[in-house]
Structures are given as C-alpha cells and as structure tokens.
Design an enzyme around this catalytic site. Structure first.
Site, PDB file in Angstrom:
ATOM      1  N   GLY A  98       6.384   5.395  14.667  1.00 14.95           N
ATOM      2  CA  GLY A  98       6.401   5.529  13.206  1.00 14.95           C
ATOM      3  C   GLY A  98       5.886   6.869  12.707  1.00 14.95           C
ATOM      4  CB  THR A 151       6.885   0.213  10.838  1.00  7.94           C
ATOM      5  OG1 THR A 151       6.633  -0.127   9.467  1.00  7.94           O
ATOM      6  CG2 THR A 151       8.357   0.454  11.054  1.00  7.94           C
ATOM      7  NE  ARG A 198      -2.068  -1.138  14.845  1.00  7.93           N
ATOM      8  CZ  ARG A 198      -1.676   0.060  14.407  1.00  7.93           C
ATOM      9  NH1 ARG A 198      -0.407   0.288  14.109  1.00  7.93           N
ATOM     10  NH2 ARG A 198      -2.551   1.047  14.306  1.00  7.93           N
ATOM     11  CB  SER A 253       0.580  -6.636  -2.154  1.00  7.95           C
ATOM     12  OG  SER A 253      -0.054  -5.643  -1.408  1.00  7.95           O
ATOM     13  NE  ARG A 254      -5.463  -6.986   1.356  1.00  7.27           N
ATOM     14  CZ  ARG A 254      -6.266  -6.063   1.886  1.00  7.27           C
ATOM     15  NH1 ARG A 254      -7.487  -6.376   2.203  1.00  7.27           N
ATOM     16  NH2 ARG A 254      -5.843  -4.839   2.109  1.00  7.27           N
ATOM     17  CG  HIS A 309       3.230   2.308  17.918  1.00  6.82           C
ATOM     18  ND1 HIS A 309       2.160   1.457  18.032  1.00  6.82           N
ATOM     19  CD2 HIS A 309       3.022   2.982  16.751  1.00  6.82           C
ATOM     20  CE1 HIS A 309       1.343   1.615  17.006  1.00  6.82           C
ATOM     21  NE2 HIS A 309       1.854   2.546  16.204  1.00  6.82           N
ATOM     22  N   GLY A 368       0.863  -1.193   0.000  1.00  8.90           N
ATOM     23  CA  GLY A 368       0.000   0.000   0.000  1.00  8.90           C
ATOM     24  C   GLY A 368       0.890   1.230   0.000  1.00  8.90           C
ATOM     25  NE  ARG A 369      -2.390   5.517   2.254  1.00  5.86           N
ATOM     26  CZ  ARG A 369      -3.689   5.219   2.198  1.00  5.86           C
ATOM     27  NH1 ARG A 369      -4.407   5.597   1.180  1.00  5.86           N
ATOM     28  NH2 ARG A 369      -4.269   4.562   3.188  1.00  5.86           N
ATOM     29  CB  ILE A 370       3.453   2.544   4.654  1.00  3.75           C
ATOM     30  CG1 ILE A 370       2.489   3.589   5.252  1.00  3.75           C
ATOM     31  CG2 ILE A 370       4.759   2.537   5.447  1.00  3.75           C
ATOM     32  CD1 ILE A 370       1.994   3.275   6.668  1.00  3.75           C
ATOM     33  CD  GLU A 407       2.381  -1.292  20.178  1.00  2.00           C
ATOM     34  OE1 GLU A 407       1.836  -0.175  20.300  1.00  2.00           O
ATOM     35  OE2 GLU A 407       2.817  -1.716  19.107  1.00  2.00           O
TER      36      GLU A 407
HETATM   37  C1  8YV Z   1      -0.229   6.041  15.263  1.00  2.00           C
HETATM   38  C2  8YV Z   1      -0.283   4.008  13.731  1.00  2.00           C
HETATM   39  O1  8YV Z   1       0.725   6.638  16.049  1.00  2.00           O
HETATM   40  O2  8YV Z   1      -1.818   5.308  12.511  1.00  2.00           O
HETATM   41  C3  8YV Z   1      -1.472   4.201  12.866  1.00  2.00           C
HETATM   42  O3  8YV Z   1      -2.089   3.183  12.504  1.00  2.00           O
HETATM   43  O4  8YV Z   1       0.116   2.948  13.952  1.00  2.00           O
HETATM   44  C4  8YV Z   1       0.483   5.108  14.349  1.00  2.00           C
HETATM   45  O5  8YV Z   1       1.166   5.793  13.363  1.00  2.00           O
HETATM   46  C5  8YV Z   1      -1.260   5.452  16.137  1.00  2.00           C
HETATM   47  O6  8YV Z   1      -1.997   4.445  15.572  1.00  2.00           O
HETATM   48  C6  8YV Z   1      -2.188   6.521  16.590  1.00  2.00           C
HETATM   49  O7  8YV Z   1      -3.418   6.013  17.002  1.00  2.00           O
END
Ligand code: 8YV
Length: 322
Positions: A290, A239, A241, A178-179, A288, A157-159, A270
């Site tokens: 990112g 980065t 989940r 990817s899907r 966490h 996806g985007r990331i 977490e």
């Molecule tokens: C956020 C993230 O900091 O946006 C997401 O899905 O994992 C992180 O970048 C966090 O989720 C904020 O709720």
C-alpha cells in the site's frame, strides 16, 4: 546535546538513512537481513530508540528485555498494532508513528484493487501471459462496472476519505461507517453518507473497503456473521490489516461464490498467504505494498527522523501515540 543511539531494524530508503546517520548515532541494517530476536534484544540493551516496522513485533517481553535506556519506539508505519502499547506505557517508553504521509498511495492501492477485482484484470493478465488469449470476444472476460455502484467504506479516517475522493470521481455512491462521523463539510465535499448501522451498509454495498486501524476492538470486525451480509454481487477490499477480517470465513465465501470477489493487500499471518486464496480466480492478491513508493517510504522515514530529533532536542514528539 547527546546524540541518540538509534537501532533501525530494517533497511530504509537511502536519503532517510543518510539523515539518520547525520543526526544520530544510528545502527543501520544495510543488508536488510532479518534480525533474530536474540540479536535485537542484545542490540536494544544499548539503544535509546528502536525503529521497527510492521514486520517486527515489539511485544511486552521484548520491551522488558530492552535496557532501561530505551526511551522511544519510533515505528516506521502508521499502524502500530505490531507494538504492545500498554507495555510501552507501563515502562514509560514513548511510541510514535508516521501518519498522513501514506494516505494517497494507500488509497490508490485500494482503488487499484477495486478495479483489478471488478474488471478481472489479474485473471486477464494471467490468461494472456499463459498464451491462452484467443482474441477479442464480445462476451469474454466480462467484469463489473464501478460507475454507479455503492461503495461502503469502513473507517473514514485519512485513507478512507482519500478513497472516497477517488471513488467520487468514478461516479460511485459513497457510504461510510466509522467510529466518528466526519464533519458535515467533509461529508458534503466527498458526497459521502454516514451509515450508523454497519450491517445495513454491508448488505447494500457493491464494494466494501476497510480502512480502520487494527486493535482488539477491530479484530474480526468482519466476522462470519457480518461477511454473510455482504452479497454475491459485492467485492471486499482490504488494505488495512488482515485480521480485521475472519480470513477463514472469507475464503469459504469466496470459494462458494457467496461473495463476488476480493482484493487483498494484507493477510492474517503475513507473509504467509493461505494456499486456498492462491487457488482462487476471484481474488486479487498483493504483497502489502500500500505505501510502497519511493516518495512515501522516504516521507515515512523522514517522519521517523522528526520524532527522534524531537526526543533528542527535548521537544514534544510530533506523532506520539503512547
Ligand atoms: C507499511 C502500513 O508499509 O504504515 C502502515 O501501517 O501498513 C504500511 O503502509 C508498513 O506498516 C511499514 O511498517
């Protein structure tokens, strides 16, 4: 036009809170004190909108106990795995997220983790800070080059695409699973090869980076069997989940050197981080962060505002996911 009553579970950047207060009847959390579930439920009874983040599970019971007035859960974050989407749908509560604005910063952190893990930057800094650096040595602190290595991206996806762009600049060979296969022109621009067989990609990769959303379908996507395909020369970067990976199996493989190392920004439970990870030298561990820049967290907040404003003005919600 009635101003929406908005319950904001966590403190947000100043500019975002100012805009929320200007546009809505906003209940903010300036002290950022954790809101106990009972307090959240009580406050929800009188709210049109809830703004949670990854740290606030919005489950079926919580949605059920909210008053009938709750219309929207406007998540501060792109991942919505903290929200029971089915329960929201059942109760007719809309859910929105904040896509697009955290792409670059999150990809930066994935790249940073690749560099930190492969070049042993964390271990090097720990040596220096401990006063244990004896000076330069030709065979000291040797890591692994990124240039010329194979990067396997799970989730394009985007990331995932933003990481591919960065990795290409470093002269890496990019494969992805990817899907959905991305458009041919995107593949060409990123010089990325689609690998329909994830197992084959894992076997060959020097770096595996995860960029899939978390859901029941991606729970333990990298399970014990798949982790065993990742070789002793390879690094796993997460980065996305924590629970996309079987953390227990990953720790075992890291402990025995069956995998070269890992760079993690996310964890299964977490903020708990397994103490065995803390004891390992071949992992880089971040809390966490990112999307943790002033620019991105502000942009995320403004996306939340846009979605609430659309509800208030009776327009279609721009980032509706349920
Ligand atoms: C956020 C993230 O900091 O946006 C997401 O899905 O994992 C992180 O970048 C966090 O989720 C904020 O709720």
């Amino acid at each position: 036009m009635r101003r929406m009553k908005v319950l904001v579970a966590r403190r947000l950047p100043d500019g975002v809170e100012a805009r929320m207060s200007a546009l809505f009847d906003a209940a903010l959390n300036p002290g950022d004190a954790p809101m106990p579930r009972t307090a959240l439920i009580e406050a929800l009874a009188d709210s049109d909108v809830l703004v949670p983040s990854v740290a606030n599970p919005v489950d079926a019971a919580l949605l059920e106990s909210a008053g009938p007035g709750l219309k929207l859960v406007a998540n501060f974050g792109v991942g919505v795995d903290n929200i029971d989407l089915d329960a929201a749908r059942t109760r007719g509560i809309a859910v929105t997220n904040t896509p697009g604005v955290l792409t670059e910063d999150t990809a930066d952190i994935a790249l940073a983790l690749m560099l930190m893990a492969a070049r042993r930057l964390g271990a090097g800094e720990r040596t220096l800070r401990a006063g244990a650096w004896r000076g330069w040595g030709p065979t000291d602190q040797l890591g692994t080059s990124l240039t010329g290595k194979r990067l396997g991206i799970v989730g394009m996806g985007r990331i995932g695409q933003a990481l591919a762009l960065r990795a290409r600049a470093l002269g890496m060979h990019i494969e992805y699973h990817s899907r959905h296969r991305v458009e041919a022109d995107v593949e060409a621009r990123l010089e990325a090869r689609f690998e329909p067989d994830m197992d084959a990609m894992l076997r060959q990769a020097n770096f595996v980076s995860l960029h899939a959303p978390y859901s029941a379908a991606t729970h333990h996507l990298l399970d014990r069997r798949r982790l065993a395909l990742v070789g002793p020369h390879a690094f796993l970067i997460n980065t996305a989940r924590g629970a996309i990976v079987d953390e227990e199996a990953l720790i075992e493989r890291l402990e025995t050197g069956a995998i070269a190392g890992a760079g993690l920004d996310v964890y299964t439970n977490e903020p708990h981080v397994d103490p065995r990870l803390l004891a390992l030298e071949n992992v880089v561990l971040l809390p966490h962060l990112g999307s943790a820049t002033v620019e991105t967290r502000t942009a995320m907040g403004m996306k939340v505002v846009e979605n609430i404003l659309a509800l208030q003005e009776g327009r279609e919600l721009p980032d509706r996911v349920a």
